[in-house]
Design a protein around this motif. Sequence first.
Motif, PDB file in Angstrom:
ATOM      1  N   SER A   1       5.197   5.925 -14.191  1.00 46.44           N
ATOM      2  CA  SER A   1       6.022   5.427 -15.296  1.00 46.44           C
ATOM      3  C   SER A   1       7.283   4.762 -14.755  1.00 46.44           C
ATOM      4  O   SER A   1       7.731   5.023 -13.633  1.00 46.44           O
ATOM      5  CB  SER A   1       6.381   6.570 -16.243  1.00 46.44           C
TER       6      SER A   1
ATOM      7  N   LEU B   1      14.417  -1.851  -9.509  1.00 47.22           N
ATOM      8  CA  LEU B   1      13.114  -2.113 -10.139  1.00 47.22           C
ATOM      9  C   LEU B   1      13.072  -1.671 -11.594  1.00 47.22           C
ATOM     10  O   LEU B   1      12.205  -2.099 -12.351  1.00 47.22           O
ATOM     11  CB  LEU B   1      12.007  -1.377  -9.374  1.00 47.22           C
TER      12      LEU B   1
ATOM     13  N   GLY C   1       9.090  -2.990 -16.147  1.00 43.52           N
ATOM     14  CA  GLY C   1       7.815  -2.705 -16.822  1.00 43.52           C
ATOM     15  C   GLY C   1       7.610  -3.641 -17.985  1.00 43.52           C
ATOM     16  O   GLY C   1       8.537  -4.319 -18.410  1.00 43.52           O
TER      17      GLY C   1
ATOM     18  N   ALA D   1       0.828  -1.220   0.000  1.00 39.44           N
ATOM     19  CA  ALA D   1       0.000   0.000   0.000  1.00 39.44           C
ATOM     20  C   ALA D   1       0.858   1.264   0.000  1.00 39.44           C
ATOM     21  O   ALA D   1       0.348   2.370  -0.208  1.00 39.44           O
ATOM     22  CB  ALA D   1      -0.925  -0.002   1.212  1.00 39.44           C
TER      23      ALA D   1
HETATM   24  C1  HEC Z   1       7.690  -2.560  -4.309  1.00 37.99           C
HETATM   25  C2  HEC Z   1       7.507  -1.426  -5.198  1.00 37.99           C
HETATM   26  C3  HEC Z   1       6.098  -1.035  -5.629  1.00 37.99           C
HETATM   27  C4  HEC Z   1       5.035  -0.642  -4.836  1.00 37.99           C
HETATM   28  C5  HEC Z   1       4.990  -0.549  -3.329  1.00 37.99           C
HETATM   29  C6  HEC Z   1       3.965  -0.315  -5.744  1.00 37.99           C
HETATM   30  N1  HEC Z   1       4.355  -0.494  -7.041  1.00 37.99           N
HETATM   31 FE1  HEC Z   1       3.287  -0.082  -8.700  1.00 37.99          FE
HETATM   32  N2  HEC Z   1       4.760  -0.864  -9.878  1.00 37.99           N
HETATM   33  C7  HEC Z   1       5.999  -1.269  -9.424  1.00 37.99           C
HETATM   34  C8  HEC Z   1       6.772  -1.775 -10.557  1.00 37.99           C
HETATM   35  C9  HEC Z   1       8.203  -2.318 -10.505  1.00 37.99           C
HETATM   36  C10 HEC Z   1       5.943  -1.661 -11.702  1.00 37.99           C
HETATM   37  C11 HEC Z   1       6.267  -2.080 -13.141  1.00 37.99           C
HETATM   38  C12 HEC Z   1       7.126  -1.027 -13.790  1.00 37.99           C
HETATM   39  C13 HEC Z   1       6.331   0.146 -14.230  1.00 37.99           C
HETATM   40  O1  HEC Z   1       5.577  -0.017 -15.191  1.00 37.99           O
HETATM   41  O2  HEC Z   1       6.427   1.215 -13.623  1.00 37.99           O
HETATM   42  C14 HEC Z   1       4.684  -1.065 -11.231  1.00 37.99           C
HETATM   43  C15 HEC Z   1       3.615  -0.744 -12.048  1.00 37.99           C
HETATM   44  C16 HEC Z   1       2.512   0.002 -11.660  1.00 37.99           C
HETATM   45  C17 HEC Z   1       1.514   0.531 -12.564  1.00 37.99           C
HETATM   46  C18 HEC Z   1       1.500   0.366 -14.088  1.00 37.99           C
HETATM   47  C19 HEC Z   1       2.439   1.361 -14.716  1.00 37.99           C
HETATM   48  C20 HEC Z   1       2.574   1.117 -16.219  1.00 37.99           C
HETATM   49  O3  HEC Z   1       3.457   1.744 -16.823  1.00 37.99           O
HETATM   50  O4  HEC Z   1       1.848   0.314 -16.772  1.00 37.99           O
HETATM   51  C21 HEC Z   1       0.606   1.235 -11.809  1.00 37.99           C
HETATM   52  C22 HEC Z   1      -0.604   2.008 -12.301  1.00 37.99           C
HETATM   53  C23 HEC Z   1       1.030   1.084 -10.426  1.00 37.99           C
HETATM   54  N3  HEC Z   1       2.187   0.345 -10.364  1.00 37.99           N
HETATM   55  C24 HEC Z   1       0.347   1.602  -9.345  1.00 37.99           C
HETATM   56  C25 HEC Z   1       0.691   1.364  -8.009  1.00 37.99           C
HETATM   57  C26 HEC Z   1      -0.115   1.794  -6.873  1.00 37.99           C
HETATM   58  C27 HEC Z   1      -1.412   2.569  -6.965  1.00 37.99           C
HETATM   59  C28 HEC Z   1       0.535   1.354  -5.752  1.00 37.99           C
HETATM   60  C29 HEC Z   1       0.109   1.473  -4.303  1.00 37.99           C
HETATM   61  C30 HEC Z   1      -1.261   1.060  -3.990  1.00 37.99           C
HETATM   62  C31 HEC Z   1       1.758   0.678  -6.192  1.00 37.99           C
HETATM   63  N4  HEC Z   1       1.800   0.705  -7.556  1.00 37.99           N
HETATM   64  C32 HEC Z   1       2.703   0.126  -5.345  1.00 37.99           C
HETATM   65  C33 HEC Z   1       6.441  -1.225  -8.121  1.00 37.99           C
HETATM   66  C34 HEC Z   1       5.662  -0.932  -7.015  1.00 37.99           C
END
Ligand code: HEC
Length: 163
Positions: A149, A158, A162, A134
Motif C-alpha cells: 500500500s 514516493l 499511487g 527487483a
Molecule cells: C523505486 C521504488 C519501487 C520498487 C523498487 C518497487 N516498487 Fe512497487 N510501487 C512503487 C510505487 C511508488 C508504487 C505506486 C504507489 C503504490 O500504490 O504503492 C508501487 C506500486 C506497486 C504495486 C501496486 C500497489 C497498489 O496499491 O496498487 C504493487 C503490487 C507493487 N508495487 C509491487 C512491487 C514488487 C513486487 C516489486 C519488486 C519486484 C516492486 N513493487 C518494486 C515503488 C516501487
Amino acid sequence: MKHAKPLQTLACLTMAGAMINARADRLPLPGDTPPSYRAECGGCHLAFPPALLAAADWRRVMDRLGRHYGTDASLDDPTRQTLRTFLERHGNPRLRAPADKSGLPKLTATAWFRHEHGEVPARLWHDARVKSPANCIACHRNAEAGNYSEQDLALPELRGKGD
Ligand code: HEC
Ligand code: HEC
C-alpha cells in the motif's frame, strides 16, 4: 479500428491485474507456500509472489539455478522440485515476461509491473537506496508481508504516487 489497441492493452492489463490480486495493494504468498520458499528464495531478494511470472517462466528459472541472473542459486534436487512445482502451480498464464541477456525472464519488465510503476521517476530505479527494480523491499517496506500500500512506501518522495 485505430484506437482499438490501447483499449485492448488496458483490458489485458486489468485482467492480468485481477488475476494477480483481488486488492491491488495486497500480494501475499499463497497459503500452500513451502517453508523452503522463503528460506531458499528470500535470502538475496524478496521471495517474489509466484503470480508475477507465468508457469513456463518459473520453469526456466528453476531449471537454471546454477546460472541465476549472474549468481549461483543452486539447490538440492528435492527442494528444487518442490519449489518448482509450487511456483508453476501459482504462475499467471497472462503475464509475458521479457528475458534478460542470458534468457531468464524479468518479472520487473512485464507490462503489469511497468503499469503499476508508471509514476516512479526513472532515476529512482538506480538510486543508491534502491539499486534495482527487483529490490521491492527498498520501496515497499512491508513487501514480505504482502503489503504494497501507498502508506507503506519506504521513500518519502514516493508517497502520493499511487493511482
Ligand atoms: C523505486 C521504488 C519501487 C520498487 C523498487 C518497487 N516498487 Fe512497487 N510501487 C512503487 C510505487 C511508488 C508504487 C505506486 C504507489 C503504490 O500504490 O504503492 C508501487 C506500486 C506497486 C504495486 C501496486 C500497489 C497498489 O496499491 O496498487 C504493487 C503490487 C507493487 N508495487 C509491487 C512491487 C514488487 C513486487 C516489486 C519488486 C519486484 C516492486 N513493487 C518494486 C515503488 C516501487
Ligand atoms: C544467491 C542469491 C540468490 C538466491 C539464493 C536467489 N536469487 Fe533470485 N536473483 C538473485 C539476483 C542477484 C538477481 C538479480 C536481481 C536484479 O536484477 O537486481 C535475482 C533475480 C531473480 C528474478 C528476476 C527478478 C526480476 O528482475 O524480474 C527472479 C524471478 C528470481 N531471482 C527468483 C528466484 C527464486 C525462485 C529463487 C529460489 C529458487 C531465487 N531467486 C534465489 C539472487 C538470488
